[in-house]
Design a protein around this motif. Structure first.
Motif, PDB file in Angstrom:
ATOM      1  N   ALA A  41       3.853  -0.543   7.464  1.00 51.61           N
ATOM      2  CA  ALA A  41       4.546  -1.191   6.346  1.00 51.61           C
ATOM      3  C   ALA A  41       3.565  -2.078   5.603  1.00 51.61           C
ATOM      4  O   ALA A  41       2.616  -2.609   6.202  1.00 51.61           O
ATOM      5  CB  ALA A  41       5.728  -2.007   6.839  1.00 51.61           C
ATOM      6  N   VAL A  42       3.779  -2.240   4.301  1.00 56.25           N
ATOM      7  CA  VAL A  42       2.938  -3.098   3.467  1.00 56.25           C
ATOM      8  C   VAL A  42       3.612  -4.461   3.337  1.00 56.25           C
ATOM      9  O   VAL A  42       4.802  -4.553   3.016  1.00 56.25           O
ATOM     10  CB  VAL A  42       2.726  -2.479   2.077  1.00 56.25           C
ATOM     11  N   VAL A  43       2.847  -5.523   3.591  1.00 60.63           N
ATOM     12  CA  VAL A  43       3.385  -6.886   3.527  1.00 60.63           C
ATOM     13  C   VAL A  43       2.458  -7.763   2.694  1.00 60.63           C
ATOM     14  O   VAL A  43       1.289  -7.430   2.476  1.00 60.63           O
ATOM     15  CB  VAL A  43       3.550  -7.488   4.943  1.00 60.63           C
ATOM     16  N   HIS A  54      -2.716 -11.810  -0.495  1.00 60.40           N
ATOM     17  CA  HIS A  54      -3.312 -10.526  -0.140  1.00 60.40           C
ATOM     18  C   HIS A  54      -2.199  -9.530   0.164  1.00 60.40           C
ATOM     19  O   HIS A  54      -1.057  -9.915   0.404  1.00 60.40           O
ATOM     20  CB  HIS A  54      -4.202 -10.676   1.102  1.00 60.40           C
ATOM     21  N   PHE A  55      -2.551  -8.255   0.145  1.00 58.19           N
ATOM     22  CA  PHE A  55      -1.636  -7.216   0.618  1.00 58.19           C
ATOM     23  C   PHE A  55      -2.246  -6.591   1.864  1.00 58.19           C
ATOM     24  O   PHE A  55      -3.445  -6.294   1.907  1.00 58.19           O
ATOM     25  CB  PHE A  55      -1.400  -6.148  -0.457  1.00 58.19           C
ATOM     26  N   ALA A  56      -1.404  -6.411   2.866  1.00 57.35           N
ATOM     27  CA  ALA A  56      -1.880  -5.903   4.146  1.00 57.35           C
ATOM     28  C   ALA A  56      -0.989  -4.777   4.641  1.00 57.35           C
ATOM     29  O   ALA A  56       0.203  -4.715   4.319  1.00 57.35           O
ATOM     30  CB  ALA A  56      -1.934  -7.024   5.179  1.00 57.35           C
ATOM     31  N   VAL A  57      -1.571  -3.887   5.440  1.00 54.13           N
ATOM     32  CA  VAL A  57      -0.838  -2.813   6.107  1.00 54.13           C
ATOM     33  C   VAL A  57      -0.775  -3.156   7.594  1.00 54.13           C
ATOM     34  O   VAL A  57      -1.816  -3.340   8.234  1.00 54.13           O
ATOM     35  CB  VAL A  57      -1.529  -1.445   5.911  1.00 54.13           C
ATOM     36  N   LYS A  58       0.436  -3.268   8.111  1.00 52.33           N
ATOM     37  CA  LYS A  58       0.639  -3.561   9.531  1.00 52.33           C
ATOM     38  C   LYS A  58       1.251  -2.344  10.209  1.00 52.33           C
ATOM     39  O   LYS A  58       2.120  -1.678   9.649  1.00 52.33           O
ATOM     40  CB  LYS A  58       1.539  -4.779   9.708  1.00 52.33           C
ATOM     41  N   ASN A  59       0.804  -2.102  11.459  1.00 57.21           N
ATOM     42  CA  ASN A  59       1.365  -0.978  12.202  1.00 57.21           C
ATOM     43  C   ASN A  59       2.642  -1.400  12.925  1.00 57.21           C
ATOM     44  O   ASN A  59       3.109  -2.536  12.780  1.00 57.21           O
ATOM     45  CB  ASN A  59       0.332  -0.383  13.165  1.00 57.21           C
ATOM     46  N   SER A  60       3.214  -0.517  13.715  1.00 57.17           N
ATOM     47  CA  SER A  60       4.478  -0.806  14.391  1.00 57.17           C
ATOM     48  C   SER A  60       4.358  -1.936  15.410  1.00 57.17           C
ATOM     49  O   SER A  60       5.358  -2.537  15.795  1.00 57.17           O
ATOM     50  CB  SER A  60       4.998   0.457  15.089  1.00 57.17           C
ATOM     51  N   GLY A  84       7.261  -3.236   0.793  1.00 57.01           N
ATOM     52  CA  GLY A  84       8.621  -3.033   1.268  1.00 57.01           C
ATOM     53  C   GLY A  84       8.974  -1.592   1.579  1.00 57.01           C
ATOM     54  O   GLY A  84      10.044  -1.323   2.133  1.00 57.01           O
ATOM     55  N   ASP A  85       8.110  -0.650   1.225  1.00 60.90           N
ATOM     56  CA  ASP A  85       8.381   0.768   1.504  1.00 60.90           C
ATOM     57  C   ASP A  85       7.815   1.151   2.872  1.00 60.90           C
ATOM     58  O   ASP A  85       6.672   0.791   3.199  1.00 60.90           O
ATOM     59  CB  ASP A  85       7.751   1.668   0.441  1.00 60.90           C
ATOM     60  N   PRO A  86       8.564   1.872   3.686  1.00 64.67           N
ATOM     61  CA  PRO A  86       8.023   2.348   4.966  1.00 64.67           C
ATOM     62  C   PRO A  86       6.993   3.440   4.731  1.00 64.67           C
ATOM     63  O   PRO A  86       7.200   4.333   3.902  1.00 64.67           O
ATOM     64  CB  PRO A  86       9.262   2.890   5.687  1.00 64.67           C
ATOM     65  N   ALA A 110      -2.170   6.675   1.644  1.00 68.61           N
ATOM     66  CA  ALA A 110      -0.890   6.169   2.152  1.00 68.61           C
ATOM     67  C   ALA A 110       0.205   7.160   1.788  1.00 68.61           C
ATOM     68  O   ALA A 110       0.341   7.548   0.626  1.00 68.61           O
ATOM     69  CB  ALA A 110      -0.581   4.796   1.563  1.00 68.61           C
ATOM     70  N   VAL A 111       0.989   7.576   2.790  1.00 67.08           N
ATOM     71  CA  VAL A 111       2.083   8.509   2.574  1.00 67.08           C
ATOM     72  C   VAL A 111       3.388   7.773   2.814  1.00 67.08           C
ATOM     73  O   VAL A 111       3.655   7.314   3.927  1.00 67.08           O
ATOM     74  CB  VAL A 111       1.984   9.734   3.511  1.00 67.08           C
ATOM     75  N   VAL A 112       4.175   7.637   1.744  1.00 69.92           N
ATOM     76  CA  VAL A 112       5.433   6.914   1.821  1.00 69.92           C
ATOM     77  C   VAL A 112       6.511   7.826   2.375  1.00 69.92           C
ATOM     78  O   VAL A 112       6.540   9.032   2.082  1.00 69.92           O
ATOM     79  CB  VAL A 112       5.837   6.380   0.434  1.00 69.92           C
ATOM     80  N   GLY A 113       7.418   7.250   3.169  1.00 65.99           N
ATOM     81  CA  GLY A 113       8.519   8.027   3.726  1.00 65.99           C
ATOM     82  C   GLY A 113       9.524   8.391   2.663  1.00 65.99           C
ATOM     83  O   GLY A 113       9.302   8.228   1.454  1.00 65.99           O
TER      84      GLY A 113
END
Length: 408
Positions: A41-43, A54-60, A84-86, A110-113
């Motif tokens: 997810a992007v936070v 900043h914008f960050a990508v966090k894993n599960s 906010g997009d998974p 990045a591949v959005v669901g």
């Protein structure tokens, strides 16, 4: 698909690609080499002293696998749209810089669901959309007008937009006549993405003439569409009736008996619907209904300002019966008479030329030259009359619906 449209189509499908310098990435893991993560997810990551977040990508597991600041404009812009997009997956590959200075960069993907935005209204069986833009390249040009109608020709959306970066577009302006002054006080299209996305989500089928072009522009601004819903009316019609992939909208509309003002997004939508109905095997009564609706429509404040050209084009939508009857009452000299007169004048002109080059002049040379010039002038004038008469007969046949190949 043309390469310049592929990037926008990928984004339309939820695939976002960008490059960023390896040294500018913040991460809790080693970013070198190739990596792939799922369930991300992007936070936003707030920064001290009022600096941009900043914008960050966090894993599960809530581990920061990728983070960039505002200075990395390409990556920052791409991730901001994914907030906010998974993400089904987030990956990158490290590559050497093209500059040959020994540095590396990350080619990120990045591949959005599935689209997370829920449908907020009743479904729409079919929509038709069209755009007018500042140029032909979705990654560098911008949308100036977006129009959407439903399968019955009702207007769902029709607005002009102020481009974010372009200040002039002379080449495109010569085609669609949208000037910078026409859009100076209009909204940015980014302000309307939620409403436009809702229409796209509710549509069961999305038709566009040369869909690759229009949909690539929509993808570039962050809109999402299930591409299986898209129908390219141009290719569908061209393959069915001409055995090829390309045909101009003006030609296809003419073959369907639909006359309109081209290169206005709303009018192009209505023409596309008429062509789509023909490709579907529907009778052209729908095309007449669209023309009647366009004739009676009250101009919206969002439509293009009135110009002399647009006022003239309104007249094109009026029923042609009265024009035809007027022409029939004022046909004048039959075309056969024009043809006979042209042949006589041409013969006289050729005879005059032979007299000029004759050694034995029965008349002064200057008189023969003047006479010859007069005959040549009359011959050219009569030829012009013949062409006008021919065009008039063709126009009358078109008005009677005799020029639509395979017309229904």
């Amino acid at each position: 698909m043309k390469s310049e449209f592929r990037h926008g189509w990928d984004k339309l499908s939820g695939i976002h690609e960008f490059n960023v310098s390896t040294s500018s990435v913040i991460s809790d893991i080693d970013v070198r080499g190739s990596r792939q993560f799922t369930g991300c997810a992007v936070v936003q990551v707030q920064q001290p002293k009022g600096r941009k977040p900043h914008f960050a990508v966090k894993n599960s597991s809530d581990v920061t696998v990728f983070e960039v600041g505002a200075r990395q404009t390409s990556a920052y812009s791409a991730l901001s749209r994914l907030l906010g997009d998974p993400l089904e997956s987030f990956s990158w590959e490290e590559e050497r810089s093209y500059a040959g200075d020994g540095t590396t960069f990350l080619r990120c993907r990045a591949v959005v669901g599935s689209d997370p935005k829920a449908v907020t209204g009743p479904s729409i069986p079919r929509i038709v959309l069209d755009t007018e833009t500042t140029g032909l390249h979705p990654q560098f040009d911008e949308i100036l007008q977006l129009s959407i109608i439903d399968g019955d020709g009702n207007i769902l959306w029709n607005k002009l937009y102020h481009p974010s970066f372009k200040s002039s577009w002379p080449e495109a302006q010569r085609i669609h006549h949208i000037k910078p002054s026409d859009v100076r006080n209009k909204d940015f299209i980014e302000d309307d993405l939620v409403q436009i996305q809702d229409i796209l989500n509710r549509a069961e089928q999305i038709c566009a003439f040369n869909a690759e072009y229009d949909m690539a522009f929509l993808g570039e601004i962050g809109l999402r569409v299930d591409t299986s819903k898209i129908v390219d009316t141009m290719r569908l019609y061209a393959r069915k009736y001409h055995g090829r992939d390309f045909i101009k909208l003006t030609q296809a509309a003419k073959e369907c008996g639909y006359r309109y003002n081209p290169h206005d997004a709303l009018e192009d939508c209505k023409a596309t619907l008429a062509v789509q109905n023909k490709a579907d095997g529907k009778r052209t009564a729908g095309s007449r209904r669209l023309m009647d609706a366009a004739t009676k429509a009250i101009p919206s404040t969002e439509l293009r300002p009135k110009t002399q050209a647009n006022v003239r084009n309104v007249a094109m939508l009026q029923p042609m019966r009265s024009t035809t009857s007027h022409r029939r009452k004022n046909k004048g000299i039959p075309w056969q008479a024009h043809a006979a007169l042209f042949a006589f004048l041409l013969l006289c002109a050729l005879t005059g030329l032979s007299m000029i080059f004759d050694q034995d002049h029965s008349n002064p040379l200057w008189a023969e030259v003047v006479t010859e010039l007069i005959f040549i002038g009359l011959t050219v004038w009569e030829w012009d009359n013949m062409q006008k008469k021919r065009k008039q007969r063709i126009a009358e046949k078109r008005e009677q619906g005799q020029d639509a190949p395979g017309g229904e």
